[in-house]
Motif scaffolding. Structure first.
Motif, PDB file in Angstrom:
ATOM      1  N   GLY A  73       0.797  -1.219   0.000  1.00  0.00           N
ATOM      2  CA  GLY A  73       0.000   0.000   0.000  1.00  0.00           C
ATOM      3  C   GLY A  73       0.828   1.266   0.000  1.00  0.00           C
ATOM      4  O   GLY A  73       0.410   2.299  -0.511  1.00  0.00           O
ATOM      5  N   LYS A  74       1.997   1.206   0.577  1.00  0.00           N
ATOM      6  CA  LYS A  74       2.839   2.392   0.718  1.00  0.00           C
ATOM      7  C   LYS A  74       4.070   2.374  -0.185  1.00  0.00           C
ATOM      8  O   LYS A  74       4.905   3.262  -0.098  1.00  0.00           O
ATOM      9  N   TRP A  75       4.215   1.352  -1.030  1.00  0.00           N
ATOM     10  CA  TRP A  75       5.448   1.175  -1.789  1.00  0.00           C
ATOM     11  C   TRP A  75       5.838   2.401  -2.601  1.00  0.00           C
ATOM     12  O   TRP A  75       6.991   2.806  -2.618  1.00  0.00           O
ATOM     13  N   LYS A  76       4.876   3.045  -3.260  1.00  0.00           N
ATOM     14  CA  LYS A  76       5.221   4.220  -4.075  1.00  0.00           C
ATOM     15  C   LYS A  76       5.784   5.340  -3.201  1.00  0.00           C
ATOM     16  O   LYS A  76       6.755   5.995  -3.568  1.00  0.00           O
ATOM     17  N   GLU A  77       5.169   5.550  -2.043  1.00  0.00           N
ATOM     18  CA  GLU A  77       5.660   6.580  -1.122  1.00  0.00           C
ATOM     19  C   GLU A  77       7.042   6.222  -0.596  1.00  0.00           C
ATOM     20  O   GLU A  77       7.934   7.062  -0.532  1.00  0.00           O
ATOM     21  N   ILE A  78       7.192   4.971  -0.196  1.00  0.00           N
ATOM     22  CA  ILE A  78       8.473   4.514   0.340  1.00  0.00           C
ATOM     23  C   ILE A  78       9.553   4.639  -0.727  1.00  0.00           C
ATOM     24  O   ILE A  78      10.650   5.146  -0.464  1.00  0.00           O
ATOM     25  N   LYS A  79       9.235   4.197  -1.929  1.00  0.00           N
ATOM     26  CA  LYS A  79      10.199   4.259  -3.026  1.00  0.00           C
ATOM     27  C   LYS A  79      10.589   5.710  -3.315  1.00  0.00           C
ATOM     28  O   LYS A  79      11.766   6.006  -3.543  1.00  0.00           O
ATOM     29  N   GLY A  80       9.634   6.611  -3.253  1.00  0.00           N
ATOM     30  CA  GLY A  80       9.934   8.031  -3.462  1.00  0.00           C
ATOM     31  C   GLY A  80      10.892   8.560  -2.410  1.00  0.00           C
ATOM     32  O   GLY A  80      11.831   9.303  -2.721  1.00  0.00           O
ATOM     33  N   GLU A  81      10.656   8.164  -1.179  1.00  0.00           N
ATOM     34  CA  GLU A  81      11.535   8.595  -0.091  1.00  0.00           C
ATOM     35  C   GLU A  81      12.925   7.972  -0.243  1.00  0.00           C
ATOM     36  O   GLU A  81      13.939   8.631  -0.018  1.00  0.00           O
ATOM     37  N   GLU A 110      20.558  -0.371   8.775  1.00  0.00           N
ATOM     38  CA  GLU A 110      19.927   0.477   9.786  1.00  0.00           C
ATOM     39  C   GLU A 110      19.191   1.658   9.147  1.00  0.00           C
ATOM     40  O   GLU A 110      18.059   1.976   9.510  1.00  0.00           O
ATOM     41  N   LYS A 111      19.828   2.295   8.177  1.00  0.00           N
ATOM     42  CA  LYS A 111      19.212   3.457   7.527  1.00  0.00           C
ATOM     43  C   LYS A 111      17.974   3.061   6.731  1.00  0.00           C
ATOM     44  O   LYS A 111      16.955   3.752   6.780  1.00  0.00           O
ATOM     45  N   VAL A 112      18.043   1.959   6.000  1.00  0.00           N
ATOM     46  CA  VAL A 112      16.889   1.497   5.220  1.00  0.00           C
ATOM     47  C   VAL A 112      15.756   1.099   6.167  1.00  0.00           C
ATOM     48  O   VAL A 112      14.600   1.495   5.976  1.00  0.00           O
ATOM     49  N   SER A 113      16.075   0.345   7.202  1.00  0.00           N
ATOM     50  CA  SER A 113      15.053  -0.095   8.158  1.00  0.00           C
ATOM     51  C   SER A 113      14.390   1.091   8.842  1.00  0.00           C
ATOM     52  O   SER A 113      13.170   1.113   9.011  1.00  0.00           O
ATOM     53  N   SER A 114      15.181   2.066   9.213  1.00  0.00           N
ATOM     54  CA  SER A 114      14.650   3.258   9.867  1.00  0.00           C
ATOM     55  C   SER A 114      13.648   3.979   8.965  1.00  0.00           C
ATOM     56  O   SER A 114      12.554   4.360   9.399  1.00  0.00           O
ATOM     57  N   LEU A 115      14.008   4.143   7.706  1.00  0.00           N
ATOM     58  CA  LEU A 115      13.119   4.816   6.764  1.00  0.00           C
ATOM     59  C   LEU A 115      11.823   4.024   6.574  1.00  0.00           C
ATOM     60  O   LEU A 115      10.733   4.580   6.612  1.00  0.00           O
ATOM     61  N   MET A 116      11.954   2.721   6.412  1.00  0.00           N
ATOM     62  CA  MET A 116      10.770   1.896   6.181  1.00  0.00           C
ATOM     63  C   MET A 116       9.893   1.811   7.436  1.00  0.00           C
ATOM     64  O   MET A 116       8.668   1.773   7.336  1.00  0.00           O
ATOM     65  N   ASP A 117      10.515   1.816   8.610  1.00  0.00           N
ATOM     66  CA  ASP A 117       9.759   1.762   9.860  1.00  0.00           C
ATOM     67  C   ASP A 117       8.876   2.995  10.043  1.00  0.00           C
ATOM     68  O   ASP A 117       7.794   2.913  10.619  1.00  0.00           O
ATOM     69  N   LYS A 118       9.333   4.144   9.544  1.00  0.00           N
ATOM     70  CA  LYS A 118       8.517   5.363   9.625  1.00  0.00           C
ATOM     71  C   LYS A 118       7.161   5.150   8.944  1.00  0.00           C
ATOM     72  O   LYS A 118       6.131   5.571   9.435  1.00  0.00           O
ATOM     73  N   TYR A 119       7.195   4.497   7.801  1.00  0.00           N
ATOM     74  CA  TYR A 119       5.962   4.243   7.064  1.00  0.00           C
ATOM     75  C   TYR A 119       5.090   3.211   7.754  1.00  0.00           C
ATOM     76  O   TYR A 119       3.872   3.320   7.754  1.00  0.00           O
TER      77      TYR A 119
END
Length: 86
Positions: free
Chosen positions: A8-16, A56-65
């Protein structure tokens, strides 16, 4: 991250992800199918980060979503309960 949340959030996550790591193409992100480990591997390769740092950086970004989605679901559930009670 839950698979449904990811879809559901892939486009937003990918943009970030693209904002953060602009040297990685949309195609490369798509090939990962949202797998944080695969994304971290590409980030590690492209930016010369240590494996742990990239993960850590990727997980942190994805965890926000994931958290924002949980909050939205919680709010919707609360609204539905309030409407049902009235």
């Amino acid at each position: 991250m839950n698979k449904d949340v990811l879809q559901g959030k892939w486009k937003e996550i990918k943009g970030e992800l693209r904002k953060t790591w602009g040297n990685i193409t949309d195609d490369e992100f798509e090939k990962t199918k949202g797998d944080a480990t695969a994304i971290a591997g590409i980030v590690q390769q492209r930016y010369g980060l240590a494996k742990e740092d990239a993960s850590e950086k990727v997980s942190s970004l994805m965890d926000k979503y994931a958290e924002s989605t949980k909050d939205s679901l919680r709010e919707n559930r609360d609204k539905a309960e309030r409407n049902r009670d009235h």
